[in-house]
Design a protein around this motif. Structure first.
Motif, short mmCIF file in Angstrom:
data_model
loop_
_atom_site.label_atom_id
_atom_site.label_comp_id
_atom_site.label_asym_id
_atom_site.label_seq_id
_atom_site.Cartn_x
_atom_site.Cartn_y
_atom_site.Cartn_z
N CYS A 1 -0.36 3.55 17.75
CA CYS A 1 -1.15 4.45 18.61
C CYS A 1 -2.63 4.08 18.70
CB CYS A 1 -1.03 5.89 18.11
SG CYS A 1 0.68 6.51 17.98
N GLU A 2 -3.14 3.42 17.66
CA GLU A 2 -4.59 3.20 17.57
C GLU A 2 -5.00 1.74 17.64
OE1 GLU A 2 -5.14 7.15 14.72
OE2 GLU A 2 -5.46 5.15 13.90
N GLY A 3 -4.05 0.82 17.63
CA GLY A 3 -4.39 -0.60 17.72
C GLY A 3 -5.10 -1.15 16.50
N GLU A 4 -4.89 -0.53 15.33
CA GLU A 4 -5.51 -1.02 14.11
C GLU A 4 -4.82 -2.32 13.65
OE1 GLU A 4 -8.12 0.15 12.66
OE2 GLU A 4 -8.22 2.34 12.81
N THR A 5 -5.57 -3.16 12.98
CA THR A 5 -5.03 -4.41 12.43
C THR A 5 -4.60 -4.13 11.00
OG1 THR A 5 -6.54 -5.67 13.84
CG2 THR A 5 -5.50 -6.85 12.02
N VAL A 6 -3.30 -3.94 10.79
CA VAL A 6 -2.83 -3.37 9.53
C VAL A 6 -2.52 -4.41 8.45
CG1 VAL A 6 -2.01 -1.20 10.54
CG2 VAL A 6 -0.49 -3.20 10.49
N ASP A 7 -3.11 -5.62 8.60
CA ASP A 7 -3.10 -6.54 7.46
C ASP A 7 -4.52 -6.80 6.97
OD1 ASP A 7 -4.09 -8.20 9.46
OD2 ASP A 7 -2.98 -9.96 8.78
N ASP A 8 -5.49 -6.15 7.59
CA ASP A 8 -6.89 -6.33 7.24
C ASP A 8 -7.23 -5.48 6.02
OD1 ASP A 8 -9.79 -7.09 7.95
OD2 ASP A 8 -9.84 -4.89 7.92
N ALA A 9 -7.83 -6.10 5.01
CA ALA A 9 -8.08 -5.40 3.74
C ALA A 9 -8.96 -4.17 3.94
CB ALA A 9 -8.72 -6.36 2.74
N ASP A 10 -10.06 -4.30 4.66
CA ASP A 10 -10.95 -3.16 4.86
C ASP A 10 -10.23 -2.03 5.61
OD1 ASP A 10 -13.01 -4.46 3.57
OD2 ASP A 10 -13.95 -5.18 5.42
N THR A 11 -9.40 -2.41 6.57
CA THR A 11 -8.65 -1.39 7.32
C THR A 11 -7.67 -0.67 6.41
OG1 THR A 11 -8.85 -2.67 9.37
CG2 THR A 11 -7.08 -1.04 9.26
N LEU A 12 -6.96 -1.40 5.57
CA LEU A 12 -6.00 -0.77 4.67
C LEU A 12 -6.69 0.14 3.66
CD1 LEU A 12 -3.56 -3.76 4.01
CD2 LEU A 12 -3.13 -1.73 5.42
N VAL A 13 -7.86 -0.28 3.17
CA VAL A 13 -8.61 0.59 2.26
C VAL A 13 -9.01 1.88 2.97
CG1 VAL A 13 -10.76 0.83 0.96
CG2 VAL A 13 -9.44 -1.30 0.80
N ARG A 14 -9.50 1.74 4.19
CA ARG A 14 -9.93 2.93 4.94
C ARG A 14 -8.75 3.87 5.22
NH1 ARG A 14 -9.80 3.20 10.32
NH2 ARG A 14 -9.99 0.94 10.56
N LEU A 15 -7.64 3.31 5.67
CA LEU A 15 -6.47 4.15 5.97
C LEU A 15 -5.92 4.79 4.71
CD1 LEU A 15 -4.64 1.79 8.52
CD2 LEU A 15 -6.00 3.83 9.05
N GLY A 16 -5.91 4.05 3.62
CA GLY A 16 -5.40 4.60 2.37
C GLY A 16 -6.26 5.73 1.84
N THR A 17 -7.58 5.54 1.89
CA THR A 17 -8.46 6.60 1.39
C THR A 17 -8.39 7.83 2.28
OG1 THR A 17 -10.32 5.58 2.56
CG2 THR A 17 -10.04 5.01 0.25
N GLU A 18 -8.09 7.65 3.56
CA GLU A 18 -7.93 8.81 4.45
C GLU A 18 -6.84 9.75 3.96
OE1 GLU A 18 -7.33 8.00 8.58
OE2 GLU A 18 -9.12 6.72 8.74
N VAL A 19 -5.78 9.21 3.38
CA VAL A 19 -4.68 10.07 2.93
C VAL A 19 -4.80 10.43 1.45
CG1 VAL A 19 -3.13 9.19 4.69
CG2 VAL A 19 -3.05 8.20 2.40
N GLY A 20 -5.84 9.88 0.78
CA GLY A 20 -6.09 10.30 -0.59
C GLY A 20 -5.83 9.26 -1.66
N VAL A 21 -5.51 8.02 -1.28
CA VAL A 21 -5.31 6.95 -2.27
C VAL A 21 -6.68 6.41 -2.68
CG1 VAL A 21 -4.16 4.77 -2.78
CG2 VAL A 21 -3.15 6.36 -1.12
N PRO A 22 -6.96 6.31 -3.97
CA PRO A 22 -8.28 5.82 -4.40
C PRO A 22 -8.56 4.41 -3.88
CG PRO A 22 -7.14 6.87 -6.24
CD PRO A 22 -6.14 6.75 -5.12
N LEU B 1 0.83 -1.20 0.00
CA LEU B 1 0.00 0.00 0.00
C LEU B 1 0.86 1.26 0.00
CD1 LEU B 1 -2.62 1.58 0.23
CD2 LEU B 1 -2.65 1.07 2.69
N ASN B 2 1.96 1.23 0.76
CA ASN B 2 2.87 2.38 0.75
C ASN B 2 3.36 2.67 -0.66
OD1 ASN B 2 3.27 3.76 3.20
ND2 ASN B 2 4.55 2.14 4.03
N HIS B 3 3.72 1.63 -1.40
CA HIS B 3 4.22 1.83 -2.75
C HIS B 3 3.13 2.33 -3.69
CE1 HIS B 3 8.46 0.66 -2.74
NE2 HIS B 3 8.14 -0.12 -1.71
N LEU B 4 1.92 1.82 -3.52
CA LEU B 4 0.81 2.34 -4.31
C LEU B 4 0.61 3.83 -4.00
CD1 LEU B 4 -1.73 2.24 -6.08
CD2 LEU B 4 -2.97 1.26 -4.12
N ALA B 5 0.63 4.18 -2.72
CA ALA B 5 0.45 5.57 -2.33
C ALA B 5 1.54 6.46 -2.94
CB ALA B 5 0.46 5.69 -0.81
#
Length: 232
Positions: free
Chosen positions: A133-154, A110-114
């Motif tokens: 800081c937030e205890g997110e599960t950072v291998d979860d697909a829905d979580t990665l989509v949400r975090l990515g869209t927060e910073v502007g990745v489609p 995801l970092n490389h896509l961003a």
């Protein structure tokens, strides 16, 4: 007059590494005091602290650390409390008691896509905060989509990337970004990165670990002085 060339900083980091976030903040503090900060370009690279962690396996960070060190949970909590205090001194609020150990390969993809959208640095920052800081599960697909869209990745691009075949030789997005992650791993080894955070200034000066801001500032000044990048 020749244009001033940038002072390049390459940083190898894992988004589940508490020292990496501390090191990032200390580098930023040094850059805030650096006389030529406007000439600096920072490039973030993927590194995995535990590439053997099975994909899809999730467990509390404290449990993972206890397994690795053989220490009782009480001792693990004491060790992480010290790191949490150091993070707080850099303005970071860690909640490692909620952190979840995962394989980070998809987060690095995801970092490389961003990065293709000019959002690599913002994505790396967001993933660090999410895990530490937030205890997110950072291998979860829905979580990665949400975090990515927060910073502007489609979001549709993230889904397509996550659904890609990492192991194939095709031209799908997943394979492309997996190869980019592997290229980071390979380049890091060439520069001597065996742990993170690992900083290389001007492809010549290595700084290993979350050093104090003064150490980074000294390294920045040395690299700038020896880089012969002043406009002529």
């Amino acid at each position: 007059m020749h244009p001033v060339s940038a002072l390049r900083i390459d940083v190898w980091s894992d988004i589940v590494c508490p020292w990496c976030y501390i090191g990032k903040r200390r580098l930023e503090s040094a850059l805030g005091r650096f006389e030529h900060a406007d000439e600096v370009e920072v490039h973030w690279h993927s590194f995995q602290l535990d590439p053997s962690h099975p994909r899809g396996e999730r467990r509390p960070v404290f449990e993972t650390l206890a397994r690795k060190t053989g220490a009782p949970l009480a001792q693990v909590r004491g060790m992480t409390a010290q790191v949490t205090e150091l993070a707080a001194a850099e303005g970071l609020t860690y909640h490692l008691e909620h952190a979840v150990s995962v394989n980070t390969i998809d987060a690095h993809r995801l970092n490389h896509l961003a990065e293709t959208h000019g959002l690599g640095a913002a994505m790396h920052e967001r993933l660090l905060r999410a895990h530490l800081c937030e205890g997110e599960t950072v291998d979860d697909a829905d979580t990665l989509v949400r975090l990515g869209t927060e910073v502007g990745v489609p979001g549709e691009e993230i889904r397509r990337m996550l659904d890609g075949d990492d192991g194939g030789d095709g031209d799908d997005g997943g394979d492309t970004y997996a190869k980019a992650v592997q290229a980071d791993f390979d380049e890091g080894r060439r520069y001597g990165a065996s742990g993170v955070p690992y900083f290389v200034l001007d492809r010549a000066y290595a700084v290993s670990g979350a050093q104090p801001a003064d150490t980074f500032l000294s390294a920045l000044r040395t690299a700038h002085a020896n880089g012969d990048r002043a406009a002529r």
